[in-house]
Design a protein around this motif. Structure first.
Motif, PDB file in Angstrom:
ATOM      1  N   LEU A 171     -14.220  22.276  49.068  1.00 26.94           N
ATOM      2  CA  LEU A 171     -14.635  20.746  49.235  1.00 26.94           C
ATOM      3  C   LEU A 171     -15.122  20.939  50.624  1.00 26.94           C
ATOM      4  O   LEU A 171     -15.051  19.692  51.290  1.00 26.94           O
ATOM      5  N   ASP A 172     -15.323  21.983  51.376  1.00 30.75           N
ATOM      6  CA  ASP A 172     -15.821  21.953  52.783  1.00 30.75           C
ATOM      7  C   ASP A 172     -14.787  21.536  53.755  1.00 30.75           C
ATOM      8  O   ASP A 172     -15.225  20.832  54.733  1.00 30.75           O
ATOM      9  N   LEU A 173     -13.445  21.519  53.299  1.00 31.11           N
ATOM     10  CA  LEU A 173     -12.517  21.186  54.012  1.00 31.11           C
ATOM     11  C   LEU A 173     -11.847  22.337  54.890  1.00 31.11           C
ATOM     12  O   LEU A 173     -11.751  23.513  54.335  1.00 31.11           O
ATOM     13  N   SER A 174     -11.518  22.138  56.234  1.00 30.15           N
ATOM     14  CA  SER A 174     -10.772  23.266  57.052  1.00 30.15           C
ATOM     15  C   SER A 174      -9.500  23.394  56.575  1.00 30.15           C
ATOM     16  O   SER A 174      -8.848  22.428  55.835  1.00 30.15           O
ATOM     17  N   THR A 175      -8.670  24.635  56.750  1.00 30.05           N
ATOM     18  CA  THR A 175      -7.296  24.765  56.330  1.00 30.05           C
ATOM     19  C   THR A 175      -6.472  23.700  56.834  1.00 30.05           C
ATOM     20  O   THR A 175      -5.686  23.206  56.170  1.00 30.05           O
ATOM     21  N   GLU A 176      -6.782  23.352  58.179  1.00 34.72           N
ATOM     22  CA  GLU A 176      -5.914  22.232  58.701  1.00 34.72           C
ATOM     23  C   GLU A 176      -5.873  20.965  57.906  1.00 34.72           C
ATOM     24  O   GLU A 176      -5.147  20.359  57.538  1.00 34.72           O
ATOM     25  N   GLU A 177      -7.410  20.484  57.580  1.00 34.63           N
ATOM     26  CA  GLU A 177      -7.497  19.416  56.611  1.00 34.63           C
ATOM     27  C   GLU A 177      -6.749  19.481  55.342  1.00 34.63           C
ATOM     28  O   GLU A 177      -6.376  18.540  54.632  1.00 34.63           O
ATOM     29  N   GLN A 178      -6.875  20.520  54.757  1.00 29.46           N
ATOM     30  CA  GLN A 178      -6.232  20.709  53.506  1.00 29.46           C
ATOM     31  C   GLN A 178      -4.848  20.631  53.397  1.00 29.46           C
ATOM     32  O   GLN A 178      -4.148  19.944  52.718  1.00 29.46           O
ATOM     33  N   ASP A 179      -4.284  21.114  54.448  1.00 23.76           N
ATOM     34  CA  ASP A 179      -2.868  21.124  54.833  1.00 23.76           C
ATOM     35  C   ASP A 179      -2.401  19.588  55.159  1.00 23.76           C
ATOM     36  O   ASP A 179      -1.349  19.341  54.450  1.00 23.76           O
ATOM     37  N   ILE A 180      -3.141  18.937  55.604  1.00 29.42           N
ATOM     38  CA  ILE A 180      -2.532  17.398  55.861  1.00 29.42           C
ATOM     39  C   ILE A 180      -2.730  16.514  54.672  1.00 29.42           C
ATOM     40  O   ILE A 180      -1.919  15.889  54.258  1.00 29.42           O
ATOM     41  N   LEU A 181      -3.847  16.878  53.677  1.00 25.96           N
ATOM     42  CA  LEU A 181      -4.019  16.540  52.414  1.00 25.96           C
ATOM     43  C   LEU A 181      -2.789  16.903  51.517  1.00 25.96           C
ATOM     44  O   LEU A 181      -2.075  15.976  50.655  1.00 25.96           O
ATOM     45  N   THR A 182      -2.498  18.108  51.430  1.00 27.13           N
ATOM     46  CA  THR A 182      -1.548  18.627  50.618  1.00 27.13           C
ATOM     47  C   THR A 182      -0.079  18.098  50.992  1.00 27.13           C
ATOM     48  O   THR A 182       0.797  18.079  50.022  1.00 27.13           O
ATOM     49  N   GLU A 183       0.193  17.486  52.175  1.00 31.72           N
ATOM     50  CA  GLU A 183       1.428  17.425  52.792  1.00 31.72           C
ATOM     51  C   GLU A 183       1.559  15.669  52.463  1.00 31.72           C
ATOM     52  O   GLU A 183       2.796  15.431  52.334  1.00 31.72           O
ATOM     53  N   ASN A 184       0.379  15.117  52.193  1.00 26.74           N
ATOM     54  CA  ASN A 184       0.596  13.486  52.772  1.00 26.74           C
ATOM     55  C   ASN A 184       0.289  12.756  51.373  1.00 26.74           C
ATOM     56  O   ASN A 184       0.815  11.581  51.235  1.00 26.74           O
ATOM     57  N   ILE A 185      -0.434  13.175  50.612  1.00 22.94           N
ATOM     58  CA  ILE A 185      -1.258  12.465  49.449  1.00 22.94           C
ATOM     59  C   ILE A 185      -0.164  12.118  48.274  1.00 22.94           C
ATOM     60  O   ILE A 185       0.424  13.235  47.858  1.00 22.94           O
ATOM     61  N   HIS A 186       0.108  10.908  47.743  1.00 25.51           N
ATOM     62  CA  HIS A 186       0.827  10.322  46.804  1.00 25.51           C
ATOM     63  C   HIS A 186       0.064  10.023  45.359  1.00 25.51           C
ATOM     64  O   HIS A 186       0.258  10.290  44.437  1.00 25.51           O
TER      65      HIS A 186
END
Length: 512
Positions: free
Chosen positions: A86-101
Motif C-alpha cells: 500500500l506504499d506504506l513505510s515500515t514505520e507507518e505500517q507499525d503505527i497502523l497495526t498498533e493503533n487501529i480499532h
C-alpha cells in the motif's frame, strides 16, 4: 474507550461518502480519538496539507462551530492502494497495526468503465492488501467493507448474501498479470457477462474475496445503491461533485440535456449519502456489540430505498425540471425540459435534433464571435455519462432489506435519531428540491441572490422560443399551404369543422 479509526481513500481526494463519514465520525462519536485517513500524495502537496484543504469546505462548517479543534484528530497517511504494501513505510505500517480499532474500507474507483486491469487493482487487489494489513492489526475490532448494491445486478432479486462470482478471482489476477491491455479489453465483455461494466464486476469479486480472506476478522459489508446528496446531515442537499446523477441534474437544469434513455416506471434507487453513512456506522456498532455471539456468515446490508420507499425515474425527471424552472441555474442555454424514452430510435432522433444540432449551431456562433467552441465537447461528455447510467435508469431490481430492518430494530431511540437511516421517513419531493438546490449552491457555487436575474434570463429564453416557433409556422404556411390548392382545401375544411364544433357547443350550452 478511546477509539482510533481508519478510512481508506483510493484517490487523490476523498469522495463524497468518505468525507461525510469523516465529518459524522468526528461530530457524533465523542469516543473517537483519532481518524487515520489514507490518501494518495500529490506533487508538491503533503497529505496533511490536502486534508487541511478538504476540511475547510462548507461540509465541515457545522463541526468547526461545535468542535473548533476537530482537525487535530485527523491524521493523514500517504498511501497508494495500487502499490505493494500500500506504499506504506515500515514505520507507518507499525503505527497502523498498533493503533487501529475500526477500519472503514471505502476506497474504490468511481469510474464505471475503467479498463479491467485498473478496476481489478483498485477494487479487488487493494481490498486484498487492506485485509492483509487488517490481519496484522493487534487491536482491530471491526472491518467494514463498503461495496455496491449493483455488484450482483445480473440478478433480478438480490438477497443480503455474498454470491459466488463466475470466475475465481485468484486465477483472474494471475491471468491479467501476463496479458497485454489489448487482449484484456478484447476479453472484457466475455468476462463480465451480463453485468454492464467493470465496476460492478470487480465489486462482486471483491465481496467474494472478503468472504474468502476474512479469516477471524469481525467483518460486515454495506451495499449502497445510487448515492445522492445528503438528506439532513450536516445540512440538506450537500453534494460536492458532478458524479452520478448530479451531473445529469445540472445538465437538465442548464437546458443542455433534453432527452435520455430511461424508463419512467423504473425505480430510481437513490439513497442519500447521510443515510449510507449512518447505516455504515450502525453496522459497525452492531458488529462491535456482538463480538462474542456473532453470526456464522458475514452480515451484508443492502442500503437501498426501492423496496421500502420507491421513487421512479419519471418522478425524478418531474421534480428536477419543476425545481429548476422555479429556481433556475444561471446562464441556462434553454428552458429545462427532458424527454425520457426507452426506445433507442426515438432517443437517437431527439439526440440529433435537441442535442447535436443546437450544439453545432451554438459552436458556429462562438466561432463567428471569435471565441472557442465548446458545446459539442460538452454534449460528447454528457452522452458518455448518460451511456454509463442508461443501464441503471432502464432496469429495476428487488433488494432484500431484512438486515437493515434488523439493525434499526436493535437501536435505541436516541441512536435512531442521531444515526437515522430509516428511509420510510424520506419525503422525495422535498429531498429532490434540496438536492437540486444543493447542486446549484455547492457544486456550481451560485448565490441565491442571483435568482431574479436567472428567472429573467429563463423568461427571455422562453420568449425567444415562442418567437422562433411563430416564424417557423409562418414559413411553413408560406412554403406549403399558400402554394398548394389541396393543402388550402384541407386547411379550410379543418377550420370550418372547428367553427361548427364551437357553434354547436355554444348552442347546446344556451339550450341548457
Amino acid at each position: 474507550a478511546s477509539l482510533r479509526m481508519m478510512i481508506t481513500g483510493g484517490t487523490l481526494i476523498l469522495n463524497t461518502k468518505q468525507l461525510v463519514l469523516l465529518e459524522k465520525l468526528l461530530r457524533s462519536c465523542p469516543q473517537v480519538k483519532a481518524v487515520y485517513v489514507m490518501v494518495r500524495s500529490k506533487a508538491g502537496q503533503s497529505p496533511q496539507a490536502r486534508i487541511s484543504e478538504m476540511i475547510n469546505s462548507k461540509l465541515f462548517e457545522r463541526l468547526q462551530e461545535e468542535q473548533p479543534a476537530f482537525a487535530e484528530k485527523i491524521i493523514a497517511v500517504k498511501s497508494d492502494l495500487t502499490q505493494p504494501e500500500l506504499d506504506l513505510s515500515t514505520e507507518e505500517q507499525d503505527i497502523l497495526t498498533e493503533n487501529i480499532h475500526i477500519v472503514f474500507h471505502c476506497a474504490a474507483t468511481i469510474r464505471f468503465n475503467e479498463p479491467l486491469k485498473d478496476a481489478m487493482q483498485l477494487n479487488v487487489l487493494a481490498t486484498q492488501k487492506m485485509l492483509a494489513l487488517a490481519h496484522r492489526m493487534k487491536h482491530l475490532e471491526i472491518f467494514i467493507h463498503v461495496s455496491t448494491a449493483y455488484a450482483n445486478c445480473d440478478r433480478e432479486v438480490i438477497e443480503e448474501i455474498i454470491y459466488p462470482p463466475p470466475v475465481n478471482y485468484r486465477k483472474l489476477i494471475d491471468t491479467l498479470d501476463w496479458m497485454d491491455d489489448d487482449l484484456v479489453s478484447t476479453l472484457t465483455p466475455k468476462l463480465i457477462g451480463k453485468r454492464p461494466n467493470t465496476y460492478t464486476y470487480t465489486k462482486a469479486l471483491a465481496e467474494y474475496l472478503v468472504q474468502q480472506e476474512a479469516g477471524n476478522l469481525n467483518l460486515a459489508i454495506v451495499r449502497p445503491s445510487i448515492v445522492g446528496a445528503s438528506w439532513k446531515e450536516p445540512f440538506p442537499g450537500w453534494i460536492d461533485n458532478f458524479n452520478g446523477p448530479s451531473g445529469i441534474f445540472i445538465a437538465a437544469g442548464k437546458g443542455i440535456l433534453r432527452t435520455m434513455r430511461a424508463s419512467n416506471d423504473a425505480v430510481a434507487d437513490l439513497v442519500p449519502v447521510d443515510v449510507v453513512i449512518n447505516a455504515t456506522l450502525a453496522a459497525a456498532w452492531y458488529s462491535g456489540s456482538h463480538t462474542h455471539n456473532r453470526p456464522k456468515n458475514i452480515l451484508v446490508y443492502n442500503c437501498t430505498t426501492g423496496g421500502i420507499n420507491p421513487f421512479h425515474w419519471g418522478e425524478v425527471e418531474y421534480h428536477v425540471i419543476s425545481t429548476f424552472k422555479r429556481n433556475p441555474l444561471e446562464q441556462a442555454v434553454r428552458r429545462p425540459n427532458v424527454n425520457l424514452t426507452t426506445n433507442r430510435l426515438i432517443n437517437q432522433y431527439w439526440i440529433a435534433v435537441s442535442h447535436k444540432a443546437p450544439a453545432f449551431l451554438y459552436d458556429l456562433y462562438l466561432r463567428l464571435m471569435g471565441r472557442k467552441p465548446r458545446m459539442m465537447k460538452t454534449i460528447g461528455r454528457l452522452h458518455k455519462a448518460m451511456m454509463v447510467l442508461e443501464y441503471f435508469t432502464s432496469h429495476s431490481w428487488i433488494w432484500n432489506n431484512d438486515n437493515m430492518a434488523m439493525l434499526l430494530s436493535h437501536m435505541s431511540p436516541e441512536d435512531k435519531k442521531m444515526f437515522n437511516f430509516d428511509v420510510r421517513q424520506l419525503h422525495w419531493a422535498e429531498y429532490m428540491e434540496s438536492y437540486c438546490m444543493g447542486t446549484k449552491k455547492y457544486v456550481l457555487n451560485e448565490e441565491l441572490s442571483g435568482l431574479p436575474a436567472a428567472r429573467k434570463h429563463l423568461n427571455k429564453l422562453r420568449n425567444i422560443r415562442y418567437t422562433f416557433n411563430t416564424i417557423l409556422v409562418v414559413l411553413i404556411w408560406r412554403v406549403f399551404i399558400a402554394r398548394s390548392q389541396m393543402a388550402r382545401n384541407v386547411w379550410y375544411f379543418v377550420v370550418s369543422l372547428c367553427f361548427k364544433f364551437l357553434s354547436y357547443f355554444r348552442a347546446s350550452s344556451t339550450m341548457r
